[in-house]
Design a protein around this motif. Structure first.
Motif, PDB file in Angstrom:
ATOM      1  N   MET A 159       2.644  -3.693  -9.625  1.00 20.46           N
ATOM      2  CA  MET A 159       3.580  -3.990  -8.539  1.00 20.46           C
ATOM      3  C   MET A 159       4.740  -2.991  -8.587  1.00 20.46           C
ATOM      4  SD  MET A 159       2.883  -6.804  -6.600  1.00 20.46           S
ATOM      5  CE  MET A 159       4.374  -7.732  -6.219  1.00 20.46           C
ATOM      6  N   PHE A 160       5.291  -2.722  -7.426  1.00 20.20           N
ATOM      7  CA  PHE A 160       6.335  -1.718  -7.275  1.00 20.20           C
ATOM      8  C   PHE A 160       7.611  -2.339  -6.722  1.00 20.20           C
ATOM      9  CE2 PHE A 160       8.628   1.023  -4.308  1.00 20.20           C
ATOM     10  CZ  PHE A 160       8.906   2.132  -5.089  1.00 20.20           C
TER      11      PHE A 160
ATOM     12  N   TYR B  74      10.355   1.786  -9.741  1.00 19.78           N
ATOM     13  CA  TYR B  74       9.817   1.017 -10.872  1.00 19.78           C
ATOM     14  C   TYR B  74       8.403   0.542 -10.563  1.00 19.78           C
ATOM     15  CZ  TYR B  74      14.868   0.453 -11.767  1.00 19.78           C
ATOM     16  OH  TYR B  74      16.214   0.664 -11.962  1.00 19.78           O
ATOM     17  N   TRP B  75       7.504   0.712 -11.528  1.00 21.68           N
ATOM     18  CA  TRP B  75       6.186   0.085 -11.468  1.00 21.68           C
ATOM     19  C   TRP B  75       6.066  -0.884 -12.627  1.00 21.68           C
ATOM     20  CZ3 TRP B  75       6.486   4.946  -9.221  1.00 21.68           C
ATOM     21  CH2 TRP B  75       5.808   5.116  -8.000  1.00 21.68           C
ATOM     22  N   LEU B  76       5.619  -2.111 -12.358  1.00 18.95           N
ATOM     23  CA  LEU B  76       5.428  -3.133 -13.391  1.00 18.95           C
ATOM     24  C   LEU B  76       3.996  -3.635 -13.335  1.00 18.95           C
ATOM     25  CD1 LEU B  76       8.532  -3.578 -12.068  1.00 18.95           C
ATOM     26  CD2 LEU B  76       8.631  -5.153 -13.983  1.00 18.95           C
TER      27      LEU B  76
ATOM     28  N   ALA C 163       0.818  -1.214   0.000  1.00 18.26           N
ATOM     29  CA  ALA C 163       0.000   0.000   0.000  1.00 18.26           C
ATOM     30  C   ALA C 163       0.851   1.264   0.000  1.00 18.26           C
ATOM     31  CB  ALA C 163      -0.939   0.007   1.204  1.00 18.26           C
ATOM     32  N   GLY C 164       2.160   1.106   0.152  1.00 19.42           N
ATOM     33  CA  GLY C 164       3.059   2.256   0.161  1.00 19.42           C
ATOM     34  C   GLY C 164       3.439   2.755  -1.218  1.00 19.42           C
ATOM     35  N   ALA C 165       2.928   2.126  -2.275  1.00 22.27           N
ATOM     36  CA  ALA C 165       3.154   2.606  -3.645  1.00 22.27           C
ATOM     37  C   ALA C 165       1.867   2.392  -4.422  1.00 22.27           C
ATOM     38  CB  ALA C 165       4.315   1.864  -4.297  1.00 22.27           C
ATOM     39  N   ARG C 166       1.385   3.423  -5.103  1.00 22.48           N
ATOM     40  CA  ARG C 166       0.097   3.334  -5.771  1.00 22.48           C
ATOM     41  C   ARG C 166       0.165   3.960  -7.159  1.00 22.48           C
ATOM     42  NH1 ARG C 166      -4.400   3.855  -2.505  1.00 22.48           N
ATOM     43  NH2 ARG C 166      -5.590   3.841  -4.465  1.00 22.48           N
TER      44      ARG C 166
ATOM     45  N   TRP D 108       5.509 -10.120 -16.526  1.00 21.28           N
ATOM     46  CA  TRP D 108       5.436  -8.747 -16.039  1.00 21.28           C
ATOM     47  C   TRP D 108       6.190  -7.827 -16.991  1.00 21.28           C
ATOM     48  CZ3 TRP D 108       2.668  -7.195 -11.745  1.00 21.28           C
ATOM     49  CH2 TRP D 108       2.162  -8.220 -10.947  1.00 21.28           C
ATOM     50  N   VAL D 109       5.598  -6.660 -17.263  1.00 20.84           N
ATOM     51  CA  VAL D 109       6.254  -5.679 -18.137  1.00 20.84           C
ATOM     52  C   VAL D 109       6.392  -4.363 -17.389  1.00 20.84           C
ATOM     53  CG1 VAL D 109       5.467  -6.709 -20.298  1.00 20.84           C
ATOM     54  CG2 VAL D 109       4.036  -4.991 -19.160  1.00 20.84           C
ATOM     55  N   PRO D 110       7.476  -3.637 -17.629  1.00 17.28           N
ATOM     56  CA  PRO D 110       7.620  -2.326 -17.000  1.00 17.28           C
ATOM     57  C   PRO D 110       6.533  -1.360 -17.474  1.00 17.28           C
ATOM     58  CG  PRO D 110       9.740  -3.133 -17.805  1.00 17.28           C
ATOM     59  CD  PRO D 110       8.684  -4.045 -18.371  1.00 17.28           C
ATOM     60  N   LEU D 111       5.922  -0.688 -16.529  1.00 11.65           N
ATOM     61  CA  LEU D 111       4.978   0.381 -16.837  1.00 11.65           C
ATOM     62  C   LEU D 111       5.717   1.718 -16.852  1.00 11.65           C
ATOM     63  CD1 LEU D 111       2.083   1.444 -17.271  1.00 11.65           C
ATOM     64  CD2 LEU D 111       1.835   1.466 -14.753  1.00 11.65           C
ATOM     65  N   THR D 112       6.357   2.048 -15.761  1.00 10.83           N
ATOM     66  CA  THR D 112       7.150   3.285 -15.689  1.00 10.83           C
ATOM     67  C   THR D 112       8.345   3.075 -14.786  1.00 10.83           C
ATOM     68  OG1 THR D 112       5.807   4.057 -13.831  1.00 10.83           O
ATOM     69  CG2 THR D 112       5.211   4.885 -16.022  1.00 10.83           C
ATOM     70  N   GLN D 113       9.344   3.936 -14.967  1.00 10.16           N
ATOM     71  CA  GLN D 113      10.418   4.059 -13.997  1.00 10.16           C
ATOM     72  C   GLN D 113      10.747   5.536 -13.847  1.00 10.16           C
ATOM     73  OE1 GLN D 113      13.610   1.732 -16.103  1.00 10.16           O
ATOM     74  NE2 GLN D 113      14.792   3.621 -15.925  1.00 10.16           N
ATOM     75  N   PHE D 114      11.011   5.942 -12.602  1.00  4.69           N
ATOM     76  CA  PHE D 114      11.363   7.324 -12.302  1.00  4.69           C
ATOM     77  C   PHE D 114      12.688   7.328 -11.560  1.00  4.69           C
ATOM     78  CE2 PHE D 114       6.676   7.322 -12.539  1.00  4.69           C
ATOM     79  CZ  PHE D 114       6.536   8.198 -13.613  1.00  4.69           C
ATOM     80  N   ASP D 115      13.655   7.964 -12.167  1.00 10.30           N
ATOM     81  CA  ASP D 115      15.034   7.964 -11.698  1.00 10.30           C
ATOM     82  C   ASP D 115      15.240   9.041 -10.634  1.00 10.30           C
ATOM     83  OD1 ASP D 115      17.720   7.297 -11.622  1.00 10.30           O
ATOM     84  OD2 ASP D 115      18.020   7.528 -13.779  1.00 10.30           O
TER      85      ASP D 115
END
Length: 294
Positions: free
Chosen positions: A288-289, A271-273, A132-135, A248-255
């Motif tokens: 998933m994060f 990373y969110w997948l 729940a700490g990543a949405r 699972w495929v990557p949705l986004t990544q924020f550096d």
């Protein structure tokens, strides 16, 4: 008027040709072509610094616009999450991708970044109680939204407008898809050639915010980390992990990003997948994060 494909070819030409040439220079011909077959299109998110950079498709930091009846995401027992980024799906050149993103609406990303507890509570795929700490919130395009002030105790990150360009991405050399394609891979396998590896690392160095494509991991493949958690944390030698990772495929990544005042651990990345079937149904609650740092 058929403009879209021409734009996509123009935008992807440099990264595609560079990666093709890199493979054909360092690898035997048959290995090179098989590795090239694993390349995937992604969207590189870049900071909008001038009017020629392209349309703004989203932002890092700042404040989110949410429906009036949407509660600010929180982790029960810990507190509200921090707003990380939002993406305007109607502005993304997502037709160039091999994943199916919504064609309208907004994706908003939130993460419990340690502001409220000095980093004591960690969000990790192998800790279900922390998920729940990543949405990821999907806000339909016809929703009535208002800009929300951050909850008490949360300092918003500086707002950084983003543009997007299509790029070709390469798989991490230890990615399960690479092993599936080339197994067995003895120590003498051409993919372990140092010149090839160093050329790849040089090609992808620098800040990388991305939508779709292959993830650019800081440590090891993020797909296996997520698969391990999704399977309930079996032993790491369980063959189901590598098999599940392929789903699972990557949705986004924020550096880590100095302009947005974002530092994830020691120069890490968020990373969110998501599984393609969940993406097709807009079930972003099932994303998933994970995160990694050096």
């Amino acid at each position: 008027m058929s403009v879209g494909p021409c734009i996509i070819i123009s935008m992807t030409q440099s990264t595609t040709e560079t990666l093709h040439a890199l493979a054909r220079t360092h690898l035997p011909a048959d290995i090179a072509e098989r590795w090239i077959g694993l390349l995937r299109p992604g969207l590189r998110l870049e900071k909008s610094v001038d009017t020629d950079a392209g349309p703004v498709i989203g932002q890092l930091g700042g404040l989110p616009k949410l429906p009036e009846n949407e509660e600010w995401p929180a982790w029960e027992g810990h507190g509200p999450l921090s707003f990380i980024a939002s993406l305007n799906c109607s502005m993304l050149p997502s037709a160039a991708l091999d994943i199916t993103l919504p064609t309208d609406g907004t994706l908003a990303f939130f993460f419990f970044d340690g502001q409220l507890d000095d980093g004591c509570a960690m969000v990790a795929p192998d800790e279900p109680d922390s998920w729940a700490g990543a949405r990821v919130l999907y806000i339909p395009g016809d929703a009535c939204v208002v800009e929300r002030a951050a909850p008490e105790g949360i300092q918003p990150y500086p707002e950084v407008p983003l543009t997007a360009r299509v790029e070709t991405t390469a798989p991490y050399l230890w990615h399960p898809a690479v092993y599936q394609e080339f197994a067995p891979m003895p120590e003498s396998h051409p993919l372990w050639d140092e010149d090839f590896q160093e050329s790849l690392w040089d090609h992808f160095e620098g800040t990388t915010h991305r939508v779709g494509g292959h993830a650019n991991p800081v440590q090891d493949d993020v797909e296996s980390e997520v698969a391990h958690g999704a399977l309930g944390n079996p032993p790491w030698n369980d063959p189901r992990i590598k098999e599940q990772a392929l789903h699972w495929v990557p949705l986004t990544q924020f550096d880590t990003d100095d302009d947005a005042d974002m530092m994830w651990g020691d120069c890490g990345t968020l990373y969110w997948l998501i599984r393609p079937e969940d993406l097709a149904e807009h079930r972003f609650d099932r994303a998933m994060f994970t995160w990694q740092c050096s």
